[in-house]
Write a protein that holds these residues in place. Structure first.
Motif, PDB file in Angstrom:
ATOM      1  N   ASP A  75       0.805  -1.222   0.000  1.00  0.00           N
ATOM      2  CA  ASP A  75       0.000   0.000   0.000  1.00  0.00           C
ATOM      3  C   ASP A  75       0.839   1.274   0.000  1.00  0.00           C
ATOM      4  OD1 ASP A  75      -2.307  -1.465  -0.021  1.00  0.00           O
ATOM      5  OD2 ASP A  75      -2.654  -1.349   2.136  1.00  0.00           O
ATOM      6  N   VAL A  76       2.141   1.131   0.195  1.00  0.00           N
ATOM      7  CA  VAL A  76       3.015   2.312   0.224  1.00  0.00           C
ATOM      8  C   VAL A  76       3.179   2.829  -1.212  1.00  0.00           C
ATOM      9  CG1 VAL A  76       5.342   3.146   0.747  1.00  0.00           C
ATOM     10  CG2 VAL A  76       4.241   1.477   2.257  1.00  0.00           C
ATOM     11  N   PRO A  77       2.917   4.124  -1.472  1.00  0.00           N
ATOM     12  CA  PRO A  77       3.068   4.677  -2.822  1.00  0.00           C
ATOM     13  C   PRO A  77       4.468   4.435  -3.374  1.00  0.00           C
ATOM     14  CG  PRO A  77       2.008   6.270  -1.369  1.00  0.00           C
ATOM     15  CD  PRO A  77       2.479   5.155  -0.495  1.00  0.00           C
ATOM     16  N   GLN A  78       4.554   4.269  -4.691  1.00  0.00           N
ATOM     17  CA  GLN A  78       5.825   3.904  -5.306  1.00  0.00           C
ATOM     18  C   GLN A  78       6.954   4.887  -4.992  1.00  0.00           C
ATOM     19  OE1 GLN A  78       6.718   1.201  -6.519  1.00  0.00           O
ATOM     20  NE2 GLN A  78       8.733   1.737  -7.313  1.00  0.00           N
ATOM     21  N   ALA A  79       6.636   6.181  -5.058  1.00  0.00           N
ATOM     22  CA  ALA A  79       7.680   7.180  -4.781  1.00  0.00           C
ATOM     23  C   ALA A  79       8.218   7.019  -3.368  1.00  0.00           C
ATOM     24  CB  ALA A  79       7.126   8.588  -4.977  1.00  0.00           C
ATOM     25  N   MET A  80       7.323   6.738  -2.413  1.00  0.00           N
ATOM     26  CA  MET A  80       7.744   6.543  -1.023  1.00  0.00           C
ATOM     27  C   MET A  80       8.527   5.243  -0.868  1.00  0.00           C
ATOM     28  SD  MET A  80       7.961   7.657   1.985  1.00  0.00           S
ATOM     29  CE  MET A  80       6.836   9.063   1.945  1.00  0.00           C
ATOM     30  N   ARG A  81       8.139   4.194  -1.606  1.00  0.00           N
ATOM     31  CA  ARG A  81       8.859   2.914  -1.556  1.00  0.00           C
ATOM     32  C   ARG A  81      10.312   3.116  -2.001  1.00  0.00           C
ATOM     33  NH1 ARG A  81       5.312  -1.676  -2.022  1.00  0.00           N
ATOM     34  NH2 ARG A  81       6.750  -2.784  -3.364  1.00  0.00           N
ATOM     35  N   GLU A  82      10.471   3.822  -3.129  1.00  0.00           N
ATOM     36  CA  GLU A  82      11.814   4.038  -3.651  1.00  0.00           C
ATOM     37  C   GLU A  82      12.647   4.891  -2.697  1.00  0.00           C
ATOM     38  OE1 GLU A  82      11.358   5.595  -7.574  1.00  0.00           O
ATOM     39  OE2 GLU A  82      10.407   3.778  -8.345  1.00  0.00           O
ATOM     40  N   LYS A  83      12.005   5.902  -2.094  1.00  0.00           N
ATOM     41  CA  LYS A  83      12.706   6.751  -1.130  1.00  0.00           C
ATOM     42  C   LYS A  83      13.142   5.936   0.089  1.00  0.00           C
ATOM     43  CE  LYS A  83      12.115  10.903   1.729  1.00  0.00           C
ATOM     44  NZ  LYS A  83      11.173  11.966   2.161  1.00  0.00           N
ATOM     45  N   THR A  84      12.241   5.055   0.565  1.00  0.00           N
ATOM     46  CA  THR A  84      12.546   4.221   1.739  1.00  0.00           C
ATOM     47  C   THR A  84      13.729   3.304   1.462  1.00  0.00           C
ATOM     48  OG1 THR A  84      10.225   4.275   2.467  1.00  0.00           O
ATOM     49  CG2 THR A  84      11.610   2.499   3.338  1.00  0.00           C
ATOM     50  N   ILE A  85      13.745   2.673   0.291  1.00  0.00           N
ATOM     51  CA  ILE A  85      14.850   1.770  -0.050  1.00  0.00           C
ATOM     52  C   ILE A  85      16.149   2.546  -0.189  1.00  0.00           C
ATOM     53  CG2 ILE A  85      15.730   0.207  -1.831  1.00  0.00           C
ATOM     54  CD1 ILE A  85      12.779  -0.638  -2.290  1.00  0.00           C
ATOM     55  N   ASP A  86      16.085   3.748  -0.777  1.00  0.00           N
ATOM     56  CA  ASP A  86      17.281   4.589  -0.885  1.00  0.00           C
ATOM     57  C   ASP A  86      17.808   4.957   0.504  1.00  0.00           C
ATOM     58  OD1 ASP A  86      17.252   4.524  -3.617  1.00  0.00           O
ATOM     59  OD2 ASP A  86      16.218   6.446  -3.866  1.00  0.00           O
ATOM     60  N   GLN A  87      16.880   5.252   1.439  1.00  0.00           N
ATOM     61  CA  GLN A  87      17.290   5.586   2.810  1.00  0.00           C
ATOM     62  C   GLN A  87      17.928   4.385   3.497  1.00  0.00           C
ATOM     63  OE1 GLN A  87      13.506   7.055   4.316  1.00  0.00           O
ATOM     64  NE2 GLN A  87      14.230   9.177   4.242  1.00  0.00           N
ATOM     65  N   LEU A  88      17.410   3.183   3.203  1.00  0.00           N
ATOM     66  CA  LEU A  88      18.004   1.965   3.768  1.00  0.00           C
ATOM     67  C   LEU A  88      19.423   1.779   3.235  1.00  0.00           C
ATOM     68  CD1 LEU A  88      17.364  -0.621   5.510  1.00  0.00           C
ATOM     69  CD2 LEU A  88      16.835  -1.746   3.350  1.00  0.00           C
ATOM     70  N   LYS A  89      19.603   1.998   1.941  1.00  0.00           N
ATOM     71  CA  LYS A  89      20.934   1.857   1.333  1.00  0.00           C
ATOM     72  C   LYS A  89      21.904   2.892   1.891  1.00  0.00           C
ATOM     73  CE  LYS A  89      19.397  -0.073  -3.106  1.00  0.00           C
ATOM     74  NZ  LYS A  89      19.263   0.158  -4.563  1.00  0.00           N
ATOM     75  N   ALA A  90      21.386   4.121   2.154  1.00  0.00           N
ATOM     76  CA  ALA A  90      22.242   5.216   2.614  1.00  0.00           C
ATOM     77  C   ALA A  90      22.508   5.185   4.108  1.00  0.00           C
ATOM     78  CB  ALA A  90      21.599   6.558   2.227  1.00  0.00           C
ATOM     79  N   GLY A  91      21.856   4.286   4.845  1.00  0.00           N
ATOM     80  CA  GLY A  91      22.086   4.199   6.283  1.00  0.00           C
ATOM     81  C   GLY A  91      21.220   5.126   7.112  1.00  0.00           C
ATOM     82  N   LYS A  92      20.225   5.766   6.490  1.00  0.00           N
ATOM     83  CA  LYS A  92      19.325   6.633   7.245  1.00  0.00           C
ATOM     84  C   LYS A  92      18.232   5.819   7.938  1.00  0.00           C
ATOM     85  CE  LYS A  92      20.106  10.574   4.189  1.00  0.00           C
ATOM     86  NZ  LYS A  92      19.505  11.498   3.184  1.00  0.00           N
TER      87      LYS A  92
END
Length: 436
Positions: free
Chosen positions: A249-266
């Motif tokens: 249910d998470v919007p695609q833009a938010m999904r991509e942002k979340t994964i980027d934050q996981l990769k970046a250590g945020k």
């Protein structure tokens, strides 16, 4: 890898392929390299179509094509998936990509709109076909196959060869080369697996204790429902942990942002459902926690395959309720591995780790601030009150800052049984909310 050694020659010869292999075995290179070798780069029309179950996998496969085609001038690959606006996809389609990687639903949308033509397709790949069927894409897959040329090469990959997979293969593959890749176990040898017998509300306390005591890069926590991802992520956030939820249910833009934050250590902890985490390959992930035990063994294998990628080591922890012991035995039989009981970190382990973090933060603050001023202030208070320098900053607190449910302790900071009060630190200018 074995799947590549068996598949690449067959595809280069033009044969259809029916491959059975688990995730993380190198399937993408097995079909991407032969496709790239046979492309006509001067023709700017889709010549290969790769169908995948999820948006994340579409992006991952497209990125792999781009990486492998580094030396091919004029090559274009396009990922097409739902949740993204049509504008960028339409513009990219007009530029004429030679390879299209997409989810069945969005591919059907473009076919119905007339914005995607498949008449020049020479190779069709059905990647993780079992997952696409499980997600209800059977009709969409059939409709897409019907709009491709009769003379084409088809490669179907699946973790299982269930009857419905066999039926699709019989209808659409011509004399396929069957390739079965089975490891010595169903899971990677570099993933250490363990379980903890726990249930109900105690799960959260057990997870908190693991997070506080473990040395980990990033952690994936799997639950069964979308609602559970949000609820557990919020509870972890309330305990001061950098956690986020990932579900359908998470919007695609938010999904991509979340994964980027996981990769970046945020973000350090991602709470996800099985479907939401498909195709997720983040190097930082060192731990996978099965907060809710999966009901089938293949889901377990897919889950823990999110760590230990490309030869890296990983840790997989399974929470099992007493009434779920039979599921543990099924998983052990399927993976042909004994899953050992976990030694849950003790209160002492948690406190030692917490104290180390506390010392590190104080060290950072002293390095960044006027350390001599702080030291002088503490010494003056000690002289004025007759207390030792240590006693000057070790007064019990009347108003606890935190509560540790695993030990029942309260206080400003626990280190070797010492409670450090806010008042004492404020008096000498050392108090900082970041320390707590």
């Amino acid at each position: 890898s074995p799947i590549q050694a068996a598949t690449i020659p067959a595809l280069l010869e033009g044969a259809d392929v029916l491959g059975q292999a688990q995730t993380g075995t190198g399937k993408t290179a097995a079909f991407a390299l032969p496709i790239l070798a046979r492309l006509e780069l001067k023709r700017h029309v889709p010549q290969a179509l790769v169908l995948v179950p999820t948006r994340e996998l579409a992006i991952q496969v497209a990125e792999a094509f781009q990486k492998y085609a580094h030396g091919l001038h004029g090559f274009h690959v396009l990922p097409i998936y739902g949740g993204q606006s049509y504008g960028p996809q339409l513009s990219a389609l007009q530029r004429g990509p030679q390879v299209v990687v997409g989810t069945p639903g969005r591919i059907i949308d473009h076919l119905e709109r007339g914005t995607l033509q498949l008449d020049a397709i020479r190779t069709l790949v059905l990647d993780e076909a079992d997952e696409m069927l499980a997600m209800g894409f059977a009709d969409a897959m059939e409709a897409i196959l019907a709009q491709t040329p009769a003379e084409k090469q088809v490669a179907l990959f699946s973790a299982t060869m269930a009857p419905n997979i066999r039926r699709i293969a019989q209808r659409h593959l011509r004399g396929p080369r069957e390739i079965v890749i089975r490891g010595k176990t169903g899971t990677a040898a570099n993933i250490r697996q363990s379980y903890w017998m726990v249930s109900g509300l105690h799960k959260l306390d057990a997870l908190t204790r693991i997070v506080e005591a473990a040395e980990f890069g990033a952690m994936l926590v799997f639950v069964r429902t979308k609602q559970s991802t949000v609820e557990l992520a919020e509870k972890l956030q309330a305990r001061g942990l950098a956690a986020a939820a990932l579900n359908g249910d998470v919007p695609q833009a938010m999904r991509e942002k979340t994964i980027d934050q996981l990769k970046a250590g945020k973000i350090d902890i991602l709470v996800a459902t099985d479907v939401a985490a498909r195709g997720l390959d983040v190097e930082r992930v060192t731990h996978v926690v099965n907060y809710d035990v999966p009901y089938d063994t293949e889901s377990y294998v897919h889950r823990i395959g999110r760590t230990g990628r490309a030869g890296r080591s990983g840790e997989a922890i399974l929470f099992i309720a007493p009434r779920e012991r039979n599921l543990l035995r099924l998983i052990e039989r399927a993976t042909r591995q004994t899953i050992e009981p976990l030694r849950l970190p003790s209160a002492e382990d948690v406190n030692t780790r917490r104290l180390a973090k506390f010392k590190a933060r104080i060290g950072e603050a002293l390095a960044a601030g006027p350390a001599e001023f702080h030291r002088k202030a503490v010494q003056e208070i000690a002289l004025e009150t007759g207390a030792t320098v240590v006693e000057a900053v070790q007064r019990p607190s009347e108003h606890p800052k935190w509560y540790d449910p695993t030990t029942g302790e309260t206080g400003w900071c626990s280190g070797g049984g010492v409670l450090i009060s806010r008042k004492a630190l404020e008096e000498v200018g050392l108090f900082d909310d970041r320390f707590f």
